[in-house]
Design a protein around this motif. Structure first.
Motif, PDB file in Angstrom:
ATOM      1  N   LEU A   5      13.481 -23.432  15.178  1.00  0.00           N
ATOM      2  CA  LEU A   5      14.612 -23.556  13.864  1.00  0.00           C
ATOM      3  C   LEU A   5      15.038 -21.665  14.379  1.00  0.00           C
ATOM      4  N   TYR A   6      14.817 -20.989  15.030  1.00  0.00           N
ATOM      5  CA  TYR A   6      15.228 -19.094  14.673  1.00  0.00           C
ATOM      6  C   TYR A   6      16.322 -19.777  15.676  1.00  0.00           C
ATOM      7  N   LEU A   7      16.487 -20.831  16.145  1.00  0.00           N
ATOM      8  CA  LEU A   7      18.095 -21.283  17.248  1.00  0.00           C
ATOM      9  C   LEU A   7      19.456 -21.513  15.892  1.00  0.00           C
ATOM     10  N   ASP A   8      18.617 -22.154  14.514  1.00  0.00           N
ATOM     11  CA  ASP A   8      19.914 -22.712  13.966  1.00  0.00           C
ATOM     12  C   ASP A   8      19.834 -21.177  12.771  1.00  0.00           C
ATOM     13  N   ASP A   9      18.976 -21.043  12.634  1.00  0.00           N
ATOM     14  CA  ASP A   9      19.062 -19.252  11.666  1.00  0.00           C
ATOM     15  C   ASP A   9      18.764 -18.062  11.551  1.00  0.00           C
ATOM     16  N   ALA A  10      18.753 -17.249  12.436  1.00  0.00           N
ATOM     17  CA  ALA A  10      17.721 -16.277  12.772  1.00  0.00           C
ATOM     18  C   ALA A  10      17.486 -15.291  11.652  1.00  0.00           C
ATOM     19  N   TYR A  11      17.365 -15.687  10.599  1.00  0.00           N
ATOM     20  CA  TYR A  11      17.404 -14.894   9.085  1.00  0.00           C
ATOM     21  C   TYR A  11      16.242 -15.703   8.452  1.00  0.00           C
ATOM     22  N   VAL A  12      16.587 -16.798   8.719  1.00  0.00           N
ATOM     23  CA  VAL A  12      15.082 -17.659   8.065  1.00  0.00           C
ATOM     24  C   VAL A  12      13.864 -16.881   8.091  1.00  0.00           C
ATOM     25  N   ARG A  13      12.942 -16.561   7.163  1.00  0.00           N
ATOM     26  CA  ARG A  13      11.313 -15.989   7.273  1.00  0.00           C
ATOM     27  C   ARG A  13      10.468 -16.927   6.957  1.00  0.00           C
ATOM     28  N   GLN A  14      10.877 -18.012   6.575  1.00  0.00           N
ATOM     29  CA  GLN A  14       9.340 -18.812   5.639  1.00  0.00           C
ATOM     30  C   GLN A  14      10.042 -19.659   5.729  1.00  0.00           C
ATOM     31  N   ALA A  15       9.216 -20.897   6.393  1.00  0.00           N
ATOM     32  CA  ALA A  15      10.060 -22.370   6.699  1.00  0.00           C
ATOM     33  C   ALA A  15       7.991 -23.297   6.676  1.00  0.00           C
ATOM     34  N   ASP A  16       8.134 -24.933   6.056  1.00  0.00           N
ATOM     35  CA  ASP A  16       6.855 -25.348   5.990  1.00  0.00           C
ATOM     36  C   ASP A  16       7.314 -25.980   7.395  1.00  0.00           C
ATOM     37  N   ALA A  17       6.012 -26.662   7.888  1.00  0.00           N
ATOM     38  CA  ALA A  17       6.085 -27.814   9.604  1.00  0.00           C
ATOM     39  C   ALA A  17       4.665 -27.520   9.144  1.00  0.00           C
ATOM     40  N   ARG A  18       4.346 -29.324  10.137  1.00  0.00           N
ATOM     41  CA  ARG A  18       3.263 -29.723  10.350  1.00  0.00           C
ATOM     42  C   ARG A  18       2.338 -29.380  11.984  1.00  0.00           C
ATOM     43  N   VAL A  19       1.206 -29.634  11.372  1.00  0.00           N
ATOM     44  CA  VAL A  19       0.464 -29.217  12.857  1.00  0.00           C
ATOM     45  C   VAL A  19       0.467 -30.434  13.957  1.00  0.00           C
ATOM     46  N   GLU A  20       1.180 -30.343  14.568  1.00  0.00           N
ATOM     47  CA  GLU A  20       0.838 -31.563  16.071  1.00  0.00           C
ATOM     48  C   GLU A  20       0.079 -31.357  16.525  1.00  0.00           C
ATOM     49  N   GLU A  21      -0.413 -30.618  17.579  1.00  0.00           N
ATOM     50  CA  GLU A  21      -1.526 -30.006  17.936  1.00  0.00           C
ATOM     51  C   GLU A  21      -2.382 -28.670  18.194  1.00  0.00           C
ATOM     52  N   ILE A  22      -3.261 -28.617  18.996  1.00  0.00           N
ATOM     53  CA  ILE A  22      -4.041 -27.457  18.534  1.00  0.00           C
ATOM     54  C   ILE A  22      -4.887 -27.229  20.133  1.00  0.00           C
ATOM     55  N   THR A  23      -4.641 -25.977  20.484  1.00  0.00           N
ATOM     56  CA  THR A  23      -4.415 -25.974  22.475  1.00  0.00           C
ATOM     57  C   THR A  23      -5.725 -25.950  22.578  1.00  0.00           C
ATOM     58  N   ALA A  24      -6.181 -26.419  23.685  1.00  0.00           N
ATOM     59  CA  ALA A  24      -8.025 -25.928  24.215  1.00  0.00           C
ATOM     60  C   ALA A  24      -8.523 -24.121  24.014  1.00  0.00           C
ATOM     61  N   GLU A  25      -6.784 -23.646  24.069  1.00  0.00           N
ATOM     62  CA  GLU A  25      -7.351 -22.173  23.845  1.00  0.00           C
ATOM     63  C   GLU A  25      -7.171 -21.654  22.695  1.00  0.00           C
TER      64      GLU A  25
END
Length: 239
Positions: A5-25
């Protein structure tokens, strides 16, 4: 792959998203990310994730071998479950300082037109390594020229070109050791100035301010000899 998202607009400070994966680490991969991942000399973003009344501090972000952006928690706290809807929030002051420094380093590469062999960015200063045998003599003149570009409040924008177009214009690539960033086979260009009257134009995947006036006054720092043909030049934000 994580949508940056930072490539679309570097000034956006907050956004919703969905968790796709939790890595082994214990890292968190989202379907779309405000967090810039460490790369190109720019540190990964920090901030927090919020979900269902819980908060997870994020220390940094990195890319994994699959090209996804992994958010690295700063504390061993509970992680959001797979599929959870989260709100991501940047440490904006730190991100904006990175944007100012990164754009300032582009100006440094303009006033010092030598091949770039390395670089690094922090929240207060940055540096570039140049393929040049001798240190510049007119430090004050270089500093004045950079600050004149800032006083112009020139526009900073971006666009995309194909690999073939970049191959036909190799002079756009200033970095000697790092390949230009590619997305979907295309290369992102960052332009300072107008399309028909630009100050700088080069491939870059980092985050930048919208106008040079946001950088503020710059101060040229120390210049170190790092080899027979290599000079390291530091650049500091005025405040």
């Amino acid at each position: 792959m994580t949508k940056p998202l930072y490539l679309d607009d570097a000034y956006v400070r907050q956004a919703d998203a969905r968790v796709e994966e939790i890595t082994a680490e214990g890292g968190v991969v989202l379907d779309r990310s405000l967090f810039y991942p460490t790369g190109g000399g720019q540190p990964g973003d920090s901030g927090v994730l919020h979900w269902q009344g819980q908060t997870l501090p994020i220390a940094t972000a990195v890319r994994n071998d699959q090209g996804n952006i992994v958010l690295v928690p700063s504390e061993p706290l509970a992680l959001p479950p797979l599929g959870a809807r989260v709100t991501q929030e940047l440490d904006w002051d730190r991100r904006h300082r990175h944007m100012r420094v990164h754009t300032a380093l582009h100006l440094l590469s303009v006033v010092m037109p030598f091949g770039v062999t390395g670089g690094a960015i922090s929240a207060s200063h940055g540096r570039l390594d140049f393929d040049m045998p001798d240190a510049p003599e007119d430090r004050a003149g270089l500093e004045d020229t950079m600050n004149s570009y800032i006083e112009m409040d020139a526009r900073v924008g971006d666009g995309w070109i194909t690999r073939a177009e970049l191959d036909a214009a190799p002079e756009l690539v200033k970095t000697m050791a790092v390949q230009p960033p590619r997305g979907g086979g295309d290369i992102r260009l960052v332009r300072i100035g107008e399309e028909d009257d630009w100050i700088d134009l080069q491939p870059c995947g980092g985050t930048h301010v919208a106008r040079t006036g946001e950088i503020g006054t710059l101060r040229l720092g120390k210049i170190e000899k790092k080899g027979r043909m290599n000079r390291r030049v530091y650049l500091h934000l005025g405040g």
